[in-house]
Motif scaffolding. Structure first.
Motif, PDB file in Angstrom:
ATOM      1  N   UNK A 184       0.807  -1.211   0.000  1.00  0.00           N
ATOM      2  CA  UNK A 184       0.000   0.000   0.000  1.00  0.00           C
ATOM      3  C   UNK A 184       0.841   1.263   0.000  1.00  0.00           C
ATOM      4  N   UNK A 185       0.488   2.199   0.875  1.00  0.00           N
ATOM      5  CA  UNK A 185       1.199   3.472   0.951  1.00  0.00           C
ATOM      6  C   UNK A 185       2.599   3.323   1.522  1.00  0.00           C
ATOM      7  N   UNK A 186       2.939   2.115   1.981  1.00  0.00           N
ATOM      8  CA  UNK A 186       4.289   1.870   2.506  1.00  0.00           C
ATOM      9  C   UNK A 186       5.262   1.458   1.407  1.00  0.00           C
ATOM     10  N   UNK A 187       4.773   1.320   0.200  1.00  0.00           N
ATOM     11  CA  UNK A 187       5.673   1.006  -0.905  1.00  0.00           C
ATOM     12  C   UNK A 187       6.576   2.209  -1.160  1.00  0.00           C
ATOM     13  N   UNK A 188       7.896   2.065  -1.045  1.00  0.00           N
ATOM     14  CA  UNK A 188       8.786   3.221  -1.122  1.00  0.00           C
ATOM     15  C   UNK A 188       8.825   3.853  -2.509  1.00  0.00           C
ATOM     16  N   UNK A 189       8.928   5.164  -2.556  1.00  0.00           N
ATOM     17  CA  UNK A 189       8.999   5.884  -3.821  1.00  0.00           C
ATOM     18  C   UNK A 189       9.686   7.218  -3.616  1.00  0.00           C
TER      19      UNK A 189
ATOM     20  N   UNK B 166      12.318  14.723  -1.517  1.00  0.00           N
ATOM     21  CA  UNK B 166      11.135  14.185  -0.857  1.00  0.00           C
ATOM     22  C   UNK B 166      10.988  12.707  -1.193  1.00  0.00           C
ATOM     23  N   UNK B 167      10.760  11.905  -0.183  1.00  0.00           N
ATOM     24  CA  UNK B 167      10.557  10.473  -0.369  1.00  0.00           C
ATOM     25  C   UNK B 167       9.283  10.078   0.354  1.00  0.00           C
ATOM     26  N   UNK B 168       8.782   8.893   0.052  1.00  0.00           N
ATOM     27  CA  UNK B 168       7.568   8.443   0.700  1.00  0.00           C
ATOM     28  C   UNK B 168       7.604   6.974   1.010  1.00  0.00           C
ATOM     29  N   UNK B 169       6.521   6.502   1.621  1.00  0.00           N
ATOM     30  CA  UNK B 169       6.412   5.089   1.931  1.00  0.00           C
ATOM     31  C   UNK B 169       7.438   4.636   2.958  1.00  0.00           C
ATOM     32  N   UNK B 170       7.923   3.405   2.778  1.00  0.00           N
ATOM     33  CA  UNK B 170       8.811   2.799   3.759  1.00  0.00           C
ATOM     34  C   UNK B 170      10.138   3.540   3.892  1.00  0.00           C
ATOM     35  N   UNK B 171      10.501   4.293   2.859  1.00  0.00           N
ATOM     36  CA  UNK B 171      11.772   5.010   2.929  1.00  0.00           C
ATOM     37  C   UNK B 171      11.691   6.198   3.881  1.00  0.00           C
ATOM     38  N   UNK B 172      10.475   6.658   4.165  1.00  0.00           N
ATOM     39  CA  UNK B 172      10.306   7.871   4.964  1.00  0.00           C
ATOM     40  C   UNK B 172      10.300   7.584   6.455  1.00  0.00           C
TER      41      UNK B 172
ATOM     42  N   UNK C 171      -4.660  15.928  12.094  1.00  0.00           N
ATOM     43  CA  UNK C 171      -5.459  17.102  11.717  1.00  0.00           C
ATOM     44  C   UNK C 171      -4.630  18.061  10.854  1.00  0.00           C
ATOM     45  N   UNK C 172      -3.333  18.212  11.172  1.00  0.00           N
ATOM     46  CA  UNK C 172      -2.472  19.085  10.374  1.00  0.00           C
ATOM     47  C   UNK C 172      -2.343  18.557   8.948  1.00  0.00           C
ATOM     48  N   UNK C 173      -2.260  17.241   8.804  1.00  0.00           N
ATOM     49  CA  UNK C 173      -2.155  16.657   7.463  1.00  0.00           C
ATOM     50  C   UNK C 173      -3.485  16.736   6.712  1.00  0.00           C
ATOM     51  N   UNK C 174      -4.580  16.639   7.438  1.00  0.00           N
ATOM     52  CA  UNK C 174      -5.888  16.843   6.811  1.00  0.00           C
ATOM     53  C   UNK C 174      -5.957  18.251   6.217  1.00  0.00           C
TER      54      UNK C 174
ATOM     55  N   UNK D 130       1.332  10.246   4.062  1.00  0.00           N
ATOM     56  CA  UNK D 130       1.477  10.096   5.511  1.00  0.00           C
ATOM     57  C   UNK D 130       0.202   9.563   6.155  1.00  0.00           C
ATOM     58  N   UNK D 131      -0.948  10.025   5.683  1.00  0.00           N
ATOM     59  CA  UNK D 131      -2.215   9.563   6.232  1.00  0.00           C
ATOM     60  C   UNK D 131      -2.507   8.119   5.840  1.00  0.00           C
ATOM     61  N   UNK D 132      -2.285   7.778   4.578  1.00  0.00           N
ATOM     62  CA  UNK D 132      -2.652   6.451   4.092  1.00  0.00           C
ATOM     63  C   UNK D 132      -1.751   5.348   4.622  1.00  0.00           C
ATOM     64  N   UNK D 133      -0.634   5.717   5.202  1.00  0.00           N
ATOM     65  CA  UNK D 133       0.194   4.694   5.831  1.00  0.00           C
ATOM     66  C   UNK D 133      -0.376   4.274   7.186  1.00  0.00           C
ATOM     67  N   UNK D 134      -1.340   5.056   7.700  1.00  0.00           N
ATOM     68  CA  UNK D 134      -1.867   4.782   9.037  1.00  0.00           C
ATOM     69  C   UNK D 134      -3.383   4.638   9.088  1.00  0.00           C
TER      70      UNK D 134
END
Length: 338
Positions: free
Chosen positions: A238-243, A251-257, A275-278, A309-313
């Motif tokens: 899911x959102x943990x797939x690194x990219x 800027x990086x995302x997923x598991x790399x972050x 709430x800040x990310x919303x 960040x939200x979709x990882x949780x």
């Protein structure tokens, strides 16, 4: 520049603040074009897979740092600080205007009767609602980061921060390609990424120490438990797939972050942080109070930093529920996700 030509400030170090193409060597031109592409996003949140082949991350990062250090001529021309770039001051002024635009948007958000009604439904007295709405009229912020010290022992890789003792938000106008010290090549953050940070850090002024139990419960209802998060991160699902972002080199995302540590889990799932990310997601969508958020809208920015960040949780449907419940009448049906 020809007389009478309108001066159009831009936010790219690849060209001057007036759109002129500076004289460069071939090597400088190649680097400048790369940085310019990073700041001219057609799809700012477009991503590419991030994989490590044969070396650990530290080794790859060191290789990148050494490559950047080897660009001596580029480094001398561009300077060790973004403020030494040609027309760097004008670019920072542009970021200042962008931050002010986000602050004005947040004022509009909290002036809305819909927002005030939601604040009251969240468990606040009329006096508390008025106090919080008034707070949005006096947001304190600065483009730039304070010098690292005992008073500010922050990670220099941060793009922004909120200092509760000052009740003030900071947001970084630029970052560096390569080492985050004096050897990296600085580039200015593109508008979508910068505004994401600005909305996030400004919203902390509205939420830290000001959330109600009812709001915290609502936010926490759809959050994954730690075991599920850890398993998703371990399997890179899911959102943990690194990219990495094609348009934002650092800027990086997923598991790399995040390593999915329990400490990180507690931080990212705190009501104030969610709430800040919303609010960052709302800014990315250009929303105003009263606009119902549908699945298609969220899908367009699913790779934005705040959404990742939200979709990882939490699942997408919980993000949608929070977007609508925290800002819009409940009679708007929540779209079913399959």
């Amino acid at each position: 520049m020809p007389q009478g030509t309108q001066q159009q400030p831009i936010e790219l170090p690849a060209v001057t603040a007036y759109g002129e193409q500076p004289e460069r060597s071939l090597l400088q031109q190649l680097v400048a074009q790369f940085i310019q592409r990073a700041n001219e996003p057609k799809d700012p949140f477009e991503t590419i897979p991030y994989k490590i082949f044969g070396q650990d991350e530290g080794s790859l990062l060191q290789a990148l740092v050494m490559t950047v250090k080897g660009l001596g001529e580029v480094k001398r021309r561009m300077g060790k600080s973004a403020f030494h770039l040609p027309h760097g001051e004008q670019v920072v002024q542009q970021k200042q205007r962008e931050a002010e635009n986000v602050a004005d948007w947040m004022k509009t958000w909290f002036r809305s009767p819909i927002t005030r009604e939601r604040l009251a439904e969240g468990g606040r007295s009329p006096q508390d609602v008025e106090a919080l709405a008034s707070k949005a009229e006096n947001l304190q912020f600065e483009v730039g980061m304070p010098p690292i010290s005992k008073k500010y022992p922050f990670d220099r890789r941060l793009f922004g921060m909120y200092v509760p003792e000052e009740d003030k938000s900071y947001m970084k106008a630029y970052t560096a390609l390569g080492d985050f010290g004096s050897t990296g090549i600085p580039y200015f953050r593109s508008k979508p990424f910068f505004e994401d940070t600005a909305a996030h850090e400004l919203m902390h002024q509205m939420t830290v120490g000001k959330m109600t139990e009812k709001e915290a419960k609502l936010i926490g209802e759809g959050v994954y438990d730690y075991k599920k998060v850890y398993d998703m991160a371990s399997e890179q699902k899911g959102a943990w797939k690194p990219f990495v972002y094609k348009k934002e080199p650092r800027a990086v995302g997923g598991a790399e972050k995040d390593d999915a540590s329990f400490e990180g889990y507690n931080y990212y799932t705190s009501p104030e942080e969610i709430y800040a990310r919303i609010m960052s997601v709302r800014r990315s969508l250009g929303l105003l109070p009263g606009v119902a958020v549908a699945k298609k809208m969220l899908e367009t920015i699913k790779n934005s930093p705040a959404m990742n960040d939200l979709l990882r949780y939490m699942p997408m449907e919980h993000v949608q529920k929070l977007m609508n419940t925290l800002a819009k009448k409940e009679e708007t049906p929540t779209e079913v996700f399959v």
